[in-house]
Motif scaffolding. Structure first.
Motif, short mmCIF file in Angstrom:
data_model
loop_
_atom_site.label_atom_id
_atom_site.label_comp_id
_atom_site.label_asym_id
_atom_site.label_seq_id
_atom_site.Cartn_x
_atom_site.Cartn_y
_atom_site.Cartn_z
N THR A 156 0.84 -1.21 0.00
CA THR A 156 0.00 0.00 0.00
C THR A 156 0.87 1.25 0.00
O THR A 156 0.66 2.18 -0.79
CB THR A 156 -0.94 0.00 1.22
N ASP A 193 3.03 1.41 -3.36
CA ASP A 193 2.25 1.81 -4.53
C ASP A 193 1.96 3.31 -4.51
O ASP A 193 1.94 3.97 -5.55
CB ASP A 193 0.94 1.04 -4.59
N THR A 194 1.75 3.86 -3.31
CA THR A 194 1.42 5.28 -3.19
C THR A 194 2.61 6.16 -3.56
O THR A 194 2.44 7.17 -4.26
CB THR A 194 0.98 5.59 -1.74
#
Length: 451
Positions: free
Chosen positions: A309, A312-313
């Motif tokens: 998470t 990916d950000t």
């Protein structure tokens, strides 16, 4: 209990530390003219290392003292993983240049030392906490097997050595760093008494092993024109995961650029990247990364690269090859401000951490907007336009204001969006959200003479 807050300058030395460090005068400060860049070059280590700003990852922001060999090895695997893409091609962080994985504090076995020392034995050897790090040599070997390099940490802060160091302590630390464990880099912190960077450098280089040296003395041991026995040096205390702290630390690089004392083999460094660490918005993280790129700071990631998470950000930011190329370029100047607003704003948490103490930066405000530049060679200049203000504002850039720009009509590249913009003949303007930025590369049009 929360951290203590006190006010001090990051360049102020205690009486004790003044006795520990060699006098190293800082000769030119803020407001130096562009002509000041012609002063003599820094006599950096002539070992071929650090010719571009180092890139990698370090453990402190993620793990603090709760670190062990298993955690470090999983980070290594994450750095070598190709599960994400750049331009359609599977790409690892190491493919982008982030190839060093650095272990920070708390590898040592506190209290196991002898003769009053915390983690050194009677012969000066460092004592490893083998419950956390059962085989340090195997850990570095894993890094090397993945195509990475591995960094260590000395002059530790946790259970720091309060007694004067012996010569054998320096020698044994270097022996374990190079010959026993096979590390490729070392961060030398400012907490213990092993503060002699000349001694560290000479001992390390005498081994014949190529080791990148980080001077982490929080801006208290700094280069002069003929002295820089390290590859990069902290200009300030530890950065915190807030926009105010990021901007405060950024300002501490300016004097070194203006004196031409941040350069290949001797880079100024306002601390690790907080990109991907809780506390920054995406816009703030983007501006943070762009700022570190345009001032030629080493790019040291510190987020959890195994967390999909988070990764990916931040991937669109940290994988931007054009921003990285600006960081890695060298054309005689490391990058500094050239224009800022008269209006000033106060930023929350305008602080850094010096010796474990949260400390306000000098001054209590920054310009509402601030523009940085860095020459890239071939008549090209990178420009970062930062909005430090609390609301969106229109930022304008006039061609005549950009130093060393070698074009009358300039090609404009938008680094963040990786696209060309209309040519620049006079001025450029953009609406920029609070704490966001515009990152451009200006260059001669293909038909123009290039210098």
């Amino acid at each position: 209990r929360g951290p203590t807050v006190r006010r001090c300058s990051s360049l102020t030395l205690s009486a004790r530390r003044r006795r520990l460090l060699r006098p190293r005068p800082v000769r030119a400060m803020w407001g130096a003219a562009w002509a000041a860049l012609q002063i003599a070059a820094v006599a950096a280590l002539d070992d071929g290392l650090g010719r571009t700003p180092p890139m990698g990852w370090r453990s402190w922001n993620l793990f603090g003292g709760n670190v062990n060999q298993g955690l470090m090895e999983r980070i290594m695997e994450g750095m070598a993983s190709k599960k994400r893409q750049v331009d359609g091609a599977p790409t690892s962080l190491c493919d982008l240049g982030y190839c060093d994985v650095g272990l920070d504090d708390n590898w040592q076995k506190c209290g196991a030392g002898s003769a009053g020392y915390q983690y050194h034995d009677a012969s000066g050897r460092p004592i490893i906490n083998t419950a956390s790090f059962p085989d340090m040599a195997a850990m570095t070997a894993k890094a090397h097997g993945l195509g990475l390099t591995a960094g260590w940490y000395l002059n530790n802060c946790i259970c720091s050595e309060g007694q004067e160091p012996t010569q054998s302590m320096y020698e044994q630390d270097v022996h374990f760093l190079t010959d026993v464990f096979g590390f490729d880099g070392v961060k030398l912190d400012g907490c213990g008494k092993q503060m002699d960077l000349d001694k560290w450098s000479k001992l390390i280089n005498a081994t014949g092993r190529k080791v990148v040296i980080e001077n982490c003395h929080w801006g208290e041991t700094v280069p002069i024109a003929d002295w820089c026995p390290w590859h990069f040096f902290r200009t300030c205390g530890d950065v915190r995961p807030s926009y105010g702290s990021v901007v405060g630390n950024l300002q501490t690089t300016v004097r070194w650029a203006q004196q031409n004392l941040s350069r290949p083999g001797c880079w100024s460094y306002p601390d690790m990247l907080e990109v991907g660490v809780s506390g920054l918005s995406i816009a703030e993280a983007r501006s943070h990364f762009g700022a570190w790129c345009i001032v030629s700071s080493p790019l040291t990631l510190s987020h959890d690269v195994t967390n999909d998470t988070v990764s990916d950000t931040v991937w669109p930011i940290i994988s931007n090859r054009e921003a990285i190329a600006v960081n890695q370029a060298w054309a005689g100047h490391s990058g500094s401000p050239f224009k800022e607003s008269d209006a000033r704003v106060r930023l929350a948490d305008f602080t850094h951490v010096v010796g474990g103490v949260v400390t306000p930066h000098d001054g209590d405000s920054v310009p509402s907007f601030q523009y940085f530049h860095k020459p890239l060679g071939g008549g090209r200049v990178a420009v970062l336009m930062m909005n430090h203000g609390p609301t969106a504002q229109k930022l304008s850039l006039f061609q005549a204001d950009v130093p060393n720009l070698a074009c009358s009509v300039c090609h404009v590249r938008d680094v963040w969006n990786r696209k060309d913009l209309p040519p620049l003949e006079h001025d450029f303007a953009a609406n920029v959200e609070s704490h966001d930025s515009v990152f451009l590369v200006l260059s001669p049009m293909p038909t123009q003479f290039q210098v």
